[in-house]
Scaffold this motif. Structure first.
Motif: not given
Ligand code: CO
Length: 149
Positions: A15-44
């Motif tokens: 419940k305490k997750v903001t819209a911006s946090m949702e964007d981050y978590i959605e993107m981290i999920y998308r980007l780490s689906k293949n490797n299991g991880f994502v790097r700060i720079n790629e996310l930025a």
């Protein structure tokens, strides 16, 4: 009623997750689906924000136990974060499909999806999700809407 088998998309812990946090978590999920991880720079890069902003948000998300932040800018989803990311991506795709069904102009679909997805409550999301499934599983209905909208 579309929501008779009500179950919550966001459990209390989310419940305490903001819209911006949702964007981050959605993107981290998308980007780490293949490797299991994502790097700060790629996310930025993908979120069009500065690495320093990503670092701040990543610290917050790791305090909330959604992700593990490791050396060399490596971000890994923890099980809560993985579960939430999966739900957020599903929700994104469902809203996107709704807008496609409604024949919203292609150039608007991504932006509109990004706005709408955060504002839906669980019940509305369930109703939309049921409608999209109904159309997708019924070729005649899909064709009818496509021809008449
Ligand atoms: Co999205």
């Amino acid at each position: 009623m579309c929501n008779e088998e009500f179950h919550t998309f966001k459990e209390d812990m989310y419940k305490k997750v903001t819209a911006s946090m949702e964007d981050y978590i959605e993107m981290i999920y998308r980007l780490s689906k293949n490797n299991g991880f994502v790097r700060i720079n790629e996310l930025a890069d993908k979120l069009h924000v500065k690495p320093s902003s990503v670092t701040k948000m990543v610290q917050k998300l790791s305090e909330l136990d959604y992700i593990k932040y490791q050396k060399y800018g490596v971000i890994i989803l923890k099980s809560n974060g993985y579960k939430l990311g999966k739900n957020l991506l599903e929700r994104h795709i469902t809203v996107e499909n709704l807008l496609k069904i409604l024949k919203v102009s292609n150039k608007d679909i991504l932006n509109e999806t990004e706005k709408i997805e955060h504002t839906l409550n669980d019940n509305t999301y369930k109703c939309i999700s049921k409608f999209v499934m109904l159309v997708k599983n019924n070729g005649d209905l899909e064709k009818f809407l496509d021809n008449n909208l």
